[in-house]
Design an enzyme around this catalytic site. Sequence first.
Site, PDB file in Angstrom:
ATOM      1  N   GLY A  44       0.831  -1.197   0.000  1.00  0.00           N
ATOM      2  CA  GLY A  44       0.000   0.000   0.000  1.00  0.00           C
ATOM      3  C   GLY A  44       0.864   1.243   0.000  1.00  0.00           C
ATOM      4  N   GLN A 103       2.916   9.887   0.942  1.00  0.00           N
ATOM      5  CA  GLN A 103       4.194   9.169   1.063  1.00  0.00           C
ATOM      6  C   GLN A 103       5.125   9.434  -0.117  1.00  0.00           C
ATOM      7  OE1 GLN A 103       2.387   5.129   2.180  1.00  0.00           O
ATOM      8  NE2 GLN A 103       4.338   5.135   3.257  1.00  0.00           N
ATOM      9  N   CYS A 150       6.017  -0.058   7.580  1.00  0.00           N
ATOM     10  CA  CYS A 150       5.626   1.067   6.733  1.00  0.00           C
ATOM     11  C   CYS A 150       6.806   1.466   5.856  1.00  0.00           C
ATOM     12  CB  CYS A 150       5.211   2.236   7.622  1.00  0.00           C
ATOM     13  SG  CYS A 150       4.756   3.708   6.690  1.00  0.00           S
ATOM     14  N   LEU A 151       6.545   1.736   4.581  1.00  0.00           N
ATOM     15  CA  LEU A 151       7.617   2.120   3.661  1.00  0.00           C
ATOM     16  C   LEU A 151       8.257   3.441   4.077  1.00  0.00           C
ATOM     17  CD1 LEU A 151       5.966   1.193   0.227  1.00  0.00           C
ATOM     18  CD2 LEU A 151       7.710  -0.089   1.484  1.00  0.00           C
ATOM     19  N   HIS A 180      -4.259   1.172   7.522  1.00  0.00           N
ATOM     20  CA  HIS A 180      -2.919   1.772   7.482  1.00  0.00           C
ATOM     21  C   HIS A 180      -2.886   2.953   6.498  1.00  0.00           C
ATOM     22  CE1 HIS A 180       1.595   1.259   7.809  1.00  0.00           C
ATOM     23  NE2 HIS A 180       1.505   2.044   6.745  1.00  0.00           N
ATOM     24  N   GLU A 181      -3.443   2.746   5.306  1.00  0.00           N
ATOM     25  CA  GLU A 181      -3.382   3.805   4.279  1.00  0.00           C
ATOM     26  C   GLU A 181      -4.307   4.978   4.618  1.00  0.00           C
ATOM     27  OE1 GLU A 181      -0.842   3.622   2.532  1.00  0.00           O
ATOM     28  OE2 GLU A 181      -0.524   1.510   2.983  1.00  0.00           O
ATOM     29  N   HIS A 212      -2.557   7.117   7.061  1.00  0.00           N
ATOM     30  CA  HIS A 212      -1.560   8.000   6.423  1.00  0.00           C
ATOM     31  C   HIS A 212      -2.214   9.284   5.923  1.00  0.00           C
ATOM     32  CE1 HIS A 212       2.324   6.108   6.335  1.00  0.00           C
ATOM     33  NE2 HIS A 212       1.901   4.994   5.773  1.00  0.00           N
TER      34      HIS A 212
HETATM   35 NI    NI Z   1       2.821   3.154   5.681  1.00  0.00          NI
END
Ligand code: NI
Length: 169
Positions: free
Chosen positions: A46, A51, A92-93, A134-135, A138
């Site tokens: 995701g 991000q 998380c990226l 999660h998204e 964000h």
């Molecule tokens: Ni994330």
Amino acid sequence: MALRKIVKHGDPVLRRVCPNVKTIDKEILQLIDDMFETMYDAPGIGLAANQIGVALNLAVIDIQPNSKKFPVVLINPKVVELKGRLFEEEGCLSIPGFLAKTKRYAFAKVECINEKGFPITVSGEGLMARALQHETDHLKGKFYVDRLPLIRKLKLFNEIRKFKKTHEW
Ligand code: NI
């Protein structure tokens, strides 16, 4: 398509409450393409627009990134239902190299519009439910780490601070 740089924890854009996408034009479609490319390249399941530094209420998900078979576009997503409980390891990226067991709902349902401008409902259990939560977090300026118990959170923030000193972030 173009790979975009994933911004990391500490960048103020990740704390933004992202405003809704007003019109789905060529630029937005390009942005969606770039987000998928960047997410698959990472690899991740995701990615939210902030991000990659774009403060817009838009995210992409594919919980099977190896096959790239289930790409989901969430434009202006709104969580409408949550139920059950999950407690699984999350990463998380934008916080590379860290994982923590995080409390989530086991089922999530989101209303949004897709890239063609049609209203859709996206729901799922397990990994999909976690990705949806999660998204959408964000896009409200939140990280999974914000959901950890205080002591765990402070410990993790401390580890991240140390990591940032010795690694490229
Ligand atoms: Ni994330």
